[in-house]
Scaffold this motif. Structure first.
Motif, mmCIF file in Angstrom:
data_model
loop_
_atom_site.group_PDB
_atom_site.id
_atom_site.type_symbol
_atom_site.label_atom_id
_atom_site.label_comp_id
_atom_site.label_asym_id
_atom_site.label_seq_id
_atom_site.Cartn_x
_atom_site.Cartn_y
_atom_site.Cartn_z
ATOM 1 N N UNK A 84 0.432 -1.237 -0.016
ATOM 2 C CA UNK A 84 0.131 0.061 -0.104
ATOM 3 C C UNK A 84 0.847 1.207 -0.428
ATOM 4 N N UNK A 85 1.808 1.688 0.908
ATOM 5 C CA UNK A 85 2.700 2.812 0.882
ATOM 6 C C UNK A 85 2.142 4.024 0.821
ATOM 7 N N UNK A 86 1.372 3.800 1.786
ATOM 8 C CA UNK A 86 0.281 5.284 1.849
ATOM 9 C C UNK A 86 1.417 6.662 1.439
ATOM 10 N N UNK A 87 2.242 6.777 2.003
ATOM 11 C CA UNK A 87 3.541 7.734 2.448
ATOM 12 C C UNK A 87 4.081 7.917 0.835
ATOM 13 N N UNK A 88 4.563 6.970 0.985
ATOM 14 C CA UNK A 88 5.870 6.839 -0.607
ATOM 15 C C UNK A 88 6.666 7.995 -0.015
ATOM 16 N N UNK A 89 7.676 7.126 1.087
ATOM 17 C CA UNK A 89 8.680 8.335 1.436
ATOM 18 C C UNK A 89 9.901 7.953 0.437
ATOM 19 N N UNK A 90 10.414 9.281 0.239
ATOM 20 C CA UNK A 90 11.835 9.164 -0.332
ATOM 21 C C UNK A 90 13.462 9.670 -0.092
ATOM 22 N N UNK A 91 13.966 9.761 -0.690
ATOM 23 C CA UNK A 91 15.585 9.880 -0.389
ATOM 24 C C UNK A 91 15.169 11.486 0.085
ATOM 25 N N UNK A 92 15.117 12.240 -0.619
ATOM 26 C CA UNK A 92 14.761 13.625 -0.062
ATOM 27 C C UNK A 92 14.093 13.786 1.227
#
Length: 455
Positions: free
Chosen positions: A96-104
């Protein structure tokens, strides 16, 4: 729009504005508190799950199983744990990964230690977590469904309460304004009953000493003035019609007799002299009536200035002697005038001159020697004038009436007149906020005393 409705709307508007401001403060305060509390709850949940993973060594699969089997899975917290190199150590729902984190995003969390933001209606918190000499980055996202329900319920409650309160306030304001303005309504009803035939009616001033009571008192004072003026006008019209009829009838009769048949020149001259005498009476009466009309004016309609009374008296003496050269009028000062202010007043020069002239002529007219004396004196706050004659005197029973318009006493047989002079004099003195009194004894003379305040 009536004052009652204006007051009701104004009262309702003010209270409604205050209630609206209060409701908005409550709503936004609750909304902010909900937001902060849920961010704190997310942070606490994220740290607990990290401790389970890092301290209790609970297997990620077990934590994910617990996550999937939890109630309200659509709105439950979704936690992800990374190291500072952006390596994923744990995720509740990778699919699901609702946040969808990025390196930034990870770098920003490391730099700021904690970030908070919204993703749609869901709240997201990112935490820099130091644990056993290792640094981690934790993100958590969830939807505060229960908090939003409470916020929505609060909104509806505030809206309904606001409109109910405004309605009740309007009713209360209407009742309040009606009660507050009831004295005015009563006053209006009473005023509507007052006409020219019942000017003696007055408005109830009530027991309260408020603005309404002051208005009633002021209105009653106005009615007093109107009644006095109305009565004076009726009396004036009645008396003047009588006074004018006498000389006019005499003139008409004299002229009719003169033209009935041929007469000698001497008879015609005698008739003309009689007519001239009657015309002179009419002229004197007209002048007196004009002066009386001026004296009946409102004080605010007459120009006043600072005057020296001795100068006004001298002018009045000159006028009297000009009209009656055979009169003798003496002026005396009872004490030395040390300061001009002692004999200075605020007044109308013309009217005062008329009043003083009337008293001088009155004293000379009823004195066998045609003599009168004017005495000038003063006190700390008043100038005192006495008009003295050694004449016939006035009967004690007539003294209360001598200032009435067109009144003439028993001594009218000794001298002509129209009965206006003393009435006019009294009105002029009262117009100057002064007082006039009289004392007299038969065959010894009369003294009129006038007191006028200094400037």
């Amino acid at each position: 729009m009536t004052i009652r409705n204006k007051l009701t709307l104004l009262f309702t508007s003010i209270i409604a504005a205050l209630l609206l401001a209060f409701a908005l403060v409550v709503y936004f305060s609750f909304s902010k508190n909900r937001e902060n509390e849920y961010y704190s709850s997310l942070r606490h949940t994220a740290i607990n799950k990290a401790n389970l993973l890092l301290d209790a060594k609970v297997a990620p699969s077990v934590l994910q199983l617990i996550y999937r089997n939890a109630e309200n899975s659509l709105f439950k917290e979704e936690v992800a744990i990374y190291d500072t190199s952006f390596n994923l150590l744990y995720h509740d729902a990778v699919d699901i990964d609702q946040v969808k984190e990025t390196r930034r995003m990870i770098d920003e969390i490391v730099q700021k230690k904690e970030i908070r933001f919204y993703q749609g209606e869901m709240q997201v918190v990112g935490i820099f977590y130091h644990h056993h000499d290792q640094d981690y980055v934790i993100t958590a996202i969830a939807n505060d469904q229960g908090g939003y329900v409470k916020l929505r319920n609060l909104k509806y409650t505030l809206i309904i309460s606001f409109f109910v309160a405004v309605f009740l306030i309007y009713i209360a304001g209407h009742v309040f304004s009606s009660k507050a303005l009831k004295p005015v309504s009563d006053m209006v009803d009473k005023v509507e009953e007052i006409t020219a035939t019942n000017l003696d009616l007055r408005i109830d001033t009530g027991k309260e000493k408020d603005e309404i009571s002051e208005l009633a008192v002021t209105f009653n004072e106005m009615l007093d003035r109107l009644e006095k003026s109305f009565d004076a006008q009726k009396e004036f019209v009645s008396n003047i019609s009588h006074e004018l009829r006498t000389p006019l009838t005499a003139m008409l009769t004299e002229l009719q007799v003169a033209v009935e048949k041929e007469r000698s020149n001497e008879s015609y001259k005698a008739s003309i002299h009689h007519a001239i005498s009657d015309v002179q009476k009419l002229v004197r009466l007209s002048n007196s009536l004009l002066d009386l009309a001026k004296a009946n004016y409102d004080r605010t309609e007459i120009s006043f200035k600072e005057l020296r009374l001795d100068e006004v008296i001298l002018d009045a003496r000159s006028d009297a002697l000009h009209d009656r050269p055979g009169y003798k009028i003496d002026i005396s000062f009872e004490q030395e005038i040390e300061n001009d202010d002692f004999i200075s007043v605020l007044g109308n020069e013309y009217l005062l001159r008329v009043a003083f002239k009337n008293l001088m002529e009155n004293g000379c007219k009823f004195s066998n020697a045609n003599e009168a004396t004017v005495s000038i004196n003063y006190s700390n706050d008043k100038t005192i004038l006495r008009f003295i004659d050694q004449g016939l005197g006035i009967n004690e029973t007539e003294l209360p009436h001598i200032f009435e318009s067109f009144y003439r006493g028993a001594n009218k047989q000794f001298a002509g007149g129209n009965g206006i002079g003393l009435s006019l004099t009294k009105k002029i003195i009262e117009l100057h906020k002064g007082s006039i009194g009289v004392s007299s004894m038969i065959d010894e003379g009369t003294v009129f005393t006038i007191e006028l305040s200094h400037v």
